[in-house]
Design an enzyme around this catalytic site. Sequence first.
Site, PDB file in Angstrom:
ATOM      1  N   PRO A   2     141.738 138.922   7.076  1.00  0.00           N
ATOM      2  CA  PRO A   2     140.990 137.352   7.314  1.00  0.00           C
ATOM      3  C   PRO A   2     142.147 136.724   6.661  1.00  0.00           C
ATOM      4  O   PRO A   2     142.553 136.873   5.532  1.00  0.00           O
ATOM      5  CB  PRO A   2     139.870 137.939   6.159  1.00  0.00           C
ATOM      6  CG  PRO A   2     140.051 139.201   5.680  1.00  0.00           C
ATOM      7  CD  PRO A   2     141.757 139.709   5.729  1.00  0.00           C
ATOM      8  N   GLU A   3     141.836 135.744   7.156  1.00  0.00           N
ATOM      9  CA  GLU A   3     142.459 134.304   7.006  1.00  0.00           C
ATOM     10  C   GLU A   3     141.563 133.241   6.113  1.00  0.00           C
ATOM     11  O   GLU A   3     140.769 133.863   6.609  1.00  0.00           O
ATOM     12  CB  GLU A   3     143.115 133.670   8.767  1.00  0.00           C
ATOM     13  CG  GLU A   3     144.315 134.597   8.800  1.00  0.00           C
ATOM     14  CD  GLU A   3     145.222 134.278  10.106  1.00  0.00           C
ATOM     15  OE1 GLU A   3     145.460 133.175  10.164  1.00  0.00           O
ATOM     16  OE2 GLU A   3     145.821 135.358  10.898  1.00  0.00           O
TER      17      GLU A   3
END
Length: 291
Positions: A2-3
């Site tokens: 996840p960014e």
Amino acid sequence: MPELPEVETVKRGLEPSFTHAKIINVKQNRPDLRFPFPENFQSRLTGREIIGLGRRAKYLLIYLDNEETIISHLGMSGSWRVENRTPGSYYHEKNKLAVHDHFEMDIRTENGELLHAVYNDPRRFGFMLLTKTADLEHHKLLAHLGPEPTGNSLSGAYLNEVLRNRSAPLKAALLDQTIIAGLGNIYVCEALWRSHLSPKRKSLTLGKKSAAAQQKSKLLAQNIRDVINKAIEAGGSSLRDYVHTDGSLGYFQHHFSVYGREGEPCLQCGTPIKRIVQSGRSSFYCPHCQT
């Protein structure tokens, strides 16, 4: 992994349930994730009120009323979900294997709802730490971070200065968290494509004092902000394990212009998108448009 947009989406998804909720019960289903849980974590959280949520780079921050803060990282596959356990409410089990539910909290909201918050992490690369809120700025995980990619502090002038003496490829420099906090592989590829800049270009070419270099830096800073903000608006990406706190998927991947499109025509010129590996990560770019 996840960014930043995914973590921001998780924060926004949890805020309505978590803000001003009282933690009435805590359950750890294992002693550790990537790191051991903080000492006496259950007893230190039970009875506390969550006064707010924040985010720094890819870290989710949960502020407590005793001037302590939980620093949570989702790792490769971590996710939060919230289930309504109020008597009479509809309850639907999310499609997650319970064996990976490693941390659980029962909380009571301002409105009196009884909710069950669960952290699920099949790969266990995420973690939770607990620190004094006053010490956050100096915490070893946060102290070295550069400016956020969504604020005004990320400007063309800043990039022009910080890249001045860096010979590393531009892609590598933008992934350096001391330069820009929270910027990850997907959105670097997208921002570079929008800016017509090759991931292989030397960073210092944007650090020159020429008008052309300053203009390129300004355009790149703007495109970084734009691609991150659009991803946040869209709810992040649903690559691999990422889901919202209600179990639904993000959908920014439908808007990818270059990432994951190897061999497909560039949306600007039609040239096949190329994939190369830089520092163990895939870079997608148009060899004609990006120089």
